[in-house]
Scaffold this active site. Structure first.
Site, PDB file in Angstrom:
ATOM      1  N   TYR A  33      15.128  32.681   4.891  1.00  0.00           N
ATOM      2  CA  TYR A  33      13.932  33.469   5.171  1.00  0.00           C
ATOM      3  C   TYR A  33      13.898  33.963   6.611  1.00  0.00           C
ATOM      4  O   TYR A  33      14.270  33.239   7.535  1.00  0.00           O
ATOM      5  CB  TYR A  33      12.675  32.631   4.924  1.00  0.00           C
ATOM      6  N   LYS A  58       0.839  -1.215   0.000  1.00  0.00           N
ATOM      7  CA  LYS A  58       0.000   0.000   0.000  1.00  0.00           C
ATOM      8  C   LYS A  58       0.870   1.261   0.000  1.00  0.00           C
ATOM      9  O   LYS A  58       2.056   1.204   0.348  1.00  0.00           O
ATOM     10  CB  LYS A  58      -0.924  -0.018   1.218  1.00  0.00           C
TER      11      LYS A  58
HETATM   12  C1  LIG Z   1      -0.668  -1.730   6.828  1.00  0.00           C
HETATM   13  C2  LIG Z   1      -1.243  -2.991   7.322  1.00  0.00           C
HETATM   14  C3  LIG Z   1      -0.412  -4.086   7.579  1.00  0.00           C
HETATM   15  C4  LIG Z   1       1.096  -4.003   7.536  1.00  0.00           C
HETATM   16  O1  LIG Z   1       1.537  -3.574   8.783  1.00  0.00           O
HETATM   17  P1  LIG Z   1       3.102  -3.347   9.096  1.00  0.00           P
HETATM   18  O2  LIG Z   1       3.111  -2.943  10.503  1.00  0.00           O
HETATM   19  O3  LIG Z   1       3.564  -2.289   8.157  1.00  0.00           O
HETATM   20  O4  LIG Z   1       3.758  -4.659   8.835  1.00  0.00           O
HETATM   21  C5  LIG Z   1      -1.012  -5.281   7.942  1.00  0.00           C
HETATM   22  N1  LIG Z   1      -2.353  -5.375   8.054  1.00  0.00           N
HETATM   23  C6  LIG Z   1      -3.177  -4.336   7.841  1.00  0.00           C
HETATM   24  C7  LIG Z   1      -4.638  -4.520   7.991  1.00  0.00           C
HETATM   25  C8  LIG Z   1      -2.664  -3.109   7.486  1.00  0.00           C
HETATM   26  O5  LIG Z   1      -3.482  -2.070   7.277  1.00  0.00           O
END
Ligand SMILES: *Cc1c(COP(=O)(O)O)cnc(C)c1O
Length: 373
Positions: free
Chosen positions: A267, A40
């Protein structure tokens, strides 16, 4: 935002590091556990397709994303051989699109199921995972009887496959496992209540997969740690193996000048030169995701730490050099330059955010180059 290809500020992603992190994780998981690489957010800012391919080389057998669009992007780029699970609820009217591209998605409650069913065309095959809310309070079934009712309804439908069931931990990255254990036992109860156990039963994110690798389930969702980033401070010293950070951020000096006592820098003239100082200008700023909060942080040039002085602009900022250095000298903002290194954790500390946020803030204006692909 246009990619800055003609300016010396860039991200380097070492795909070997990602492969190694995944291989190390697989080596501590029971045989036949499916590792889903979590892609993601453009693979946590590292680049979806390059990371997807590295993950497959390392032994990942599926992908997780947050949005249907992220899954479609992967499919449309020819990666068709492994399952892709969208972790968030899709819009009911997109159900046939997900099915058409063989993209799995969660069902989160009875109302969601009804809507999905209403929009289903009656023939496209669908693969679903039951999302179970065991204490995260975000998405998923909370009651066994509600989920069982939907299981029954789905078992009577042709073309719907219950491919998985999953939950998500709120505190897998903490020392205290009380809440984790509570969620775990609730998940076990929910899984046990199903008529038929699905192929993928999964609850672990990175922290849980690393600290509790032998949970009796069939898949894990491996995210932050595959990029070599610590899931949290609390557990970073008790991880079962060393994580290799994949991402580095570099730039090069565009101007070098000698400034004198009383000269002002950047700045609002907040920085005043106190003695003769060599000042270097960096072509990076908050439009690149290098935020104004980074003022005062130290970067590395020629193996020396150099502080960012004065305010950070949209595109440029200044550092105090240890001595005169040539224009074009490489500057490390995240990564290693012997004997120093700067981690995303440290950049995050400066801005009161976590390592993932730091990298996801880096905008598309900064080009990504890949090593060991
Ligand atoms: C993002 C996500 C993961 C991955 O989690 P990490 O801590 O980055 O390994 C796993 N499960 C769900 C539902 C997530 O949203």
């Amino acid at each position: 935002m246009e990619i800055g290809l003609h300016r010396d500020t860039w991200i380097e992603v070492d795909l070997k590091a990602i492969e190694q992190n995944i291989k190390n994780a697989i080596s501590i998981l029971p045989n036949n556990t499916t590792l889903f690489a979590v892609l993601k957010g453009g693979a946590y800012g590292h680049g979806t397709l390059e990371v997807a391919k590295a993950a497959l080389r390392a032994g990942a057998k599926g992908f997780c994303v947050a949005l249907l669009d992220e899954a479609l992007f992967i499919r449309k780029n020819g990666i068709n051989q492994v399952p892709i699970l969208v972790l968030g609820p899709i819009r009911p009217h997109d159900v046939n699109l997900a099915g058409k591209y063989n993209i799995s998605f969660p069902i989160i409650d009875q109302a969601h199921f009804q809507e999905l069913k209403n929009y289903w065309d009656g023939y496209t095959p669908l693969k679903i995972h039951f999302a179970v809310d065991t204490g995260m309070g975000r998405i998923g079934f909370r009651e066994i009887h509600e989920m069982k009712k939907i299981e029954k309804a789905i078992l009577s439908l042709n073309q719907w496959i219950i491919e998985g069931i999953f939950t998500h931990f709120a505190s897998a990255d903490q020392f205290d496992t009380t809440y984790f254990e509570m969620q775990l036992s609730q998940f076990k109860r929910m899984v046990a209540s199903l008529e038929k156990e699905p192929t993928f039963v999964h609850c672990s994110n990175s922290a849980s997969a690393l600290l509790h690798p032998t949970l009796p389930f069939t898949a894990v969702r491996f995210g932050v740690a595959m990029y070599g980033l610590n899931p949290s401070y609390e557990i970073k010293d008790i991880l079962p193996f060393r994580l290799y950070p994949a991402l580095s951020l570099y730039t090069r000096l565009t101007q070098v000048k000698l400034a004198y006592k009383g000269d002002k820098i950047s700045y609002s003239s907040t920085y005043t030169v106190t003695e003769k100082e060599w000042i270097g200008t960096l072509p990076i700023g908050y439009a690149d995701g290098w935020t104004s909060k980074m003022q005062g942080f130290q970067v590395i040039v020629d193996g020396c730490l150099a502080p960012i002085i004065g305010k950070i602009g949209m595109d440029q900022c200044m550092i105090r050099l240890p001595y005169e250095l040539p224009v074009g000298s490489k500057v490390t903002l995240i990564g290693k330059d012997y004997p120093h290194s700067i981690t995303s954790d440290e950049v995050g500390d400066k801005q009161n955010m976590n390592n993932c946020e730091v990298i996801l803030l880096l905008t598309n204006r900064v080009p990504r180059y890949y090593k060991n692909g």
